[in-house]
Design a protein around this motif. Structure first.
Motif, short mmCIF file in Angstrom:
data_model
loop_
_atom_site.label_atom_id
_atom_site.label_comp_id
_atom_site.label_asym_id
_atom_site.label_seq_id
_atom_site.Cartn_x
_atom_site.Cartn_y
_atom_site.Cartn_z
N GLY A 122 47.31 44.60 37.68
CA GLY A 122 46.45 45.46 36.36
C GLY A 122 46.00 43.80 35.46
N MET A 123 46.73 44.48 34.07
CA MET A 123 46.42 43.88 32.47
C MET A 123 46.72 42.01 33.21
N SER A 124 45.66 41.10 32.87
CA SER A 124 46.45 39.30 33.43
C SER A 124 46.76 39.02 32.42
N GLY A 125 47.22 38.10 32.33
CA GLY A 125 47.87 37.60 30.53
C GLY A 125 46.91 36.66 30.19
N LEU A 126 46.01 35.97 30.60
CA LEU A 126 44.47 35.87 29.68
C LEU A 126 43.69 36.90 29.08
N GLU A 127 44.15 38.04 29.67
CA GLU A 127 43.07 39.60 29.23
C GLU A 127 43.71 39.72 27.98
#
Lengths: 508, 206
Positions: B60-65
């Motif tokens: 899903g949403m990555s840490g960077l995102e």
């Protein structure tokens, strides 16, 4: 009416016979004077009998023969050795109007005549000459065809004797035609280890009806000791009664083509190897991640326990050992993490090698590597290669690795749909500024919605036998190039992978 | 109600998440763990003090995102990235986008806790500055337009007499305005008032 004027019936019959014959009949005396000249003679030469009787026979000859004739006669008279009598030869004759035509001349001596008299029979061979000339022309032309043919042409007798070989054949073998003709084909051209093969093929051909070809390959041995691989189409030749009279074969020298194919196979192998290395790297990365998570948890739990026992105050006697044990757990987990980090660095140590390359050429090359998969999968490939793609700095092998992964995936996806829909689109374009794009679009089933966010993760796969690493590696490589690799569902259904690469021009 | 300073953990790995929470608790740091970036965002409030321990790669949403989403929302929460991949380029990218720090997994407890404490201190400092600035701004906003005019002129160093001339009022009136300004802004000296205008970034011509 020059024959002796005895009006016997025999003489009349003889005259009638002479006049009826189509060949000119000329009788001369020992000094060459014409004694008799028949109707055919008049017709052939254009002289009337009256014009020639008593004249020297040389009037019927060309200038060259004319001078020689007297000496021929003298020699015969002197030596009695005949050079023409009873043998006959082709000579040139001259008509009254001066025109020259070829005749076959037979000469005989009238028996018992003394001084000798001779009978000459002249058969007009103009038509035969022309026919011969045109046959020769045809033959020369046929030979020319044989000579300029870029294939090896060969005719063998039933006993494998070489009856015909063209120039290309001579070139391949490095021998002269005269050194090949008449010899056993096996001796002259076939290396020993190939002879059984050739014999078996010829034997099989001998069993076949006429016009049925056989295809086979064998090596021939050139005089310089080099071997060339020839692909033959071979026919058995039979006579009217069906007996085998020989073999006719045309052969193509496929040595170079075969070597090119092997080179291509080698190149592919090289790519696969790099792929395997990349796979190992990615696997190490995947394993590293999978192991680092629990290692982090172990270290954290141990440290948490350590802190809790410490803050609760060191009271019990065994606490010092407990402390040490917890500390060791955490330290060993960190040590394992360090080992993994080093291992990864080791496998990952493949630097990218940038060189100037044409993206379109890389695409075409990859498609040619996959030609057999494409054909076997009955996939239609549509190339939409941009005409303005600039030469750019790329790691050829790695980019091809990505393309190989993507196109192979597409082909596999396409084999799941009915043959008419198996369409693969490979497009390249340049945005005119800083990016090059390659798109691989297939009309297969596409990626299920719930997987779209994960298809680039290692070990994520939809294929029963997949490793789930292909796309992960591909994305890693793309990112190593400061490029991007992403997925979009194709508009007409199916998948669309887009590889974006920065356009780096060389140090021009 | 004042929000309690909290260390947030976002990691999709259950064991990592659980162990981190326990480790932080053992160090006396209140921690809340979330299994996904979205879960964290759903409960996040900009006024919440603390710091964020964030896994780089997640489904899903990555840490960077998540980091860029927080940046977009103007969040000031310090982010400590943790990653099992330990890839340097990713760490560089994270730091470039304002990450507080980056730790490869596994890590020692001191390394983490030191960073967390520094992150919390930084957050507290940031928030204090922000609150001071906001207080200052609201005090400034409470001045009448005439008082704001007087503030500007005072901090430009003009004498009451000159100001009276400029504004077309009596010197006495200026003195009353000036006293009101000092009172409303909570300034005890002219020097303090000047500093406030600098923090407020008004009166740039000084």
């Amino acid at each position: 009416m020059a024959l002796n004027p005895e009006n016997s019936a025999v003489q009349r019959d003889l005259q009638a016979l002479l006049d009826a014959t189509v060949d000119a009949v000329v009788v001369i005396d020992a000094r060459g004077r014409i004694e008799s000249f028949n109707r055919a003679g008049e017709r052939l030469f254009g002289y009337s009998q009256g014009e020639v009787l008593g004249c020297n026979v040389s009037m019927l000859m060309t200038d060259i023969d004319r001078q020689a004739h007297d000496s021929y006669m003298e020699r015969y008279m002197g030596t009695g050795v005949a050079h023409i009598i009873g043998i006959g030869r082709e000579v040139d004759a001259r008509r009254k109007d001066g025109s020259v035509f070829p005749v076959f001349l037979s000469v005989g001596q009238v028996p018992g005549s003394d001084p000798p008299r001779f009978v000459g029979l002249l058969h007009d061979i103009t038509l035969r000459r022309e026919a011969m000339a045109s046959i020769r022309r045809e033959r020369d032309r046929a030979n020319l065809y044989l000579e300029i043919a870029q294939v090896f042409l060969l005719a063998l007798s039933a006993e494998r004797r070489v009856q015909l070989v063209n120039r290309k054949g001579c070139d391949v073998l490095g021998r002269r035609e005269m050194d090949i003709l008449g010899r056993d084909w096996l001796d002259v051209a076939v290396p020993e280890d190939q002879r059984d093969l050739v014999l078996a093929e010829l034997a099989a051909l001998a069993e076949r009806p006429m016009h049925e070809e056989r295809y086979f390959e064998h090596e021939v041995l050139a005089t310089d000791g080099r071997r060339r691989l020839i692909a033959w189409r071979c026919l058995a030749m039979r006579n009217a009664s069906g007996e085998l009279i020989g073999y006719f074969a045309s052969g193509e020298d496929v040595t170079d083509a075969r070597r090119d194919a092997e080179d291509a196979a080698l190149a592919q192998q090289r790519i696969t190897q790099v792929g395997r290395l990349a796979t190992m790297g990615e696997m190490a990365a995947g394993i590293a991640h999978e192991l680092n998570q629990p290692l982090a948890a172990i270290a954290n739990y141990a440290n948490a326990a350590l802190r809790m026992t410490a803050t609760d105050g060191v009271t019990a006697a065994g606490d010092e050992d407990l402390h040490l044990a917890l500390h060791q757990i955490s330290q060993q987990a960190l040590r394992a993490g360090e080992i993994i980090r080093r291992l990864r660095a080791l496998v990952q140590n493949r630097e990218t090698r940038l060189e100037l390359a044409n993206l379109n050429e890389l695409i075409v090359e990859v498609l040619s590597f996959l030609q057999s998969d494409i054909r076997h999968g009955e996939v239609r490939v549509i190339r939409e290669l941009g005409v303005d793609i600039p030469i750019a700095l790329l790691d050829k092998i790695q980019i091809q690795q990505i393309l190989l992964n993507l196109i192979r995936n597409a082909i596999e996806a396409l084999t799941e749909c009915p043959a008419p829909n198996r369409e693969l689109r490979v497009a390249s374009r340049y945005d005119g500024e800083s990016n090059l794009f390659i798109e691989i679009i297939d009309r297969g089933p596409g990626v299920p919605d719930e997987l779209i966010s994960r298809i680039f993760d290692p070990f994520c796969t939809t294929k029963a036998t997949g490793t789930g690493l292909g796309l992960a590696i591909s994305r890693t490589i793309a990112e190593a190039h400061q490029g991007r690799l992403f997925y979009e569902p194709a508009q007409e259904g199916g998948s669309r992978f887009i590889l974006q690469l920065p356009y780096r021009r060389g140090n021009a | 109600m004042a929000r309690q300073t909290t260390v947030f953990i976002v990691d999709d790995d259950d064991a990592v998440r659980g162990s981190l929470r326990l480790l932080l608790k053992s160090a006396g740091l209140p921690a809340v763990a979330h299994a996904s970036a979205q879960e964290f965002l759903d409960q996040w409030h900009p006024e919440q003090p603390g710091c964020l321990i964030l896994d780089v790669r997640m489904p899903g949403m990555s840490g960077l995102e998540l980091q860029s989403e927080l940046n977009r929302r103007g969040a000031i929460i310090p982010v400590i990235f943790i990653s099992g991949h330990g890839d340097i380029p990713m760490a560089v990218e994270a730091i470039q986008h304002g990450a507080f720090d980056f730790l490869p997994k596994p890590f020692g407890d001191k390394d983490l806790i030191d960073r967390v404490q520094r992150a919390l201190a930084a957050d507290a400092e940031n928030r204090k500055t922000r609150i001071e600035k906001e207080t200052l701004r609201s005090r400034y906003d409470s001045l009448t337009p005439r008082e704001q005019e007087v503030l500007t002129l005072v901090t430009q160093g003009k004498a009451n007499k000159v100001m009276a001339g400029d504004l077309g009022v009596s010197q006495r009136t200026v003195e009353i305005h000036r006293a009101r300004v000092m009172e409303k802004m909570g300034a005890h000296s002219l020097a303090q008032l000047v500093r406030m205008t600098i923090d407020l970034e008004i009166n740039r011509e000084i």
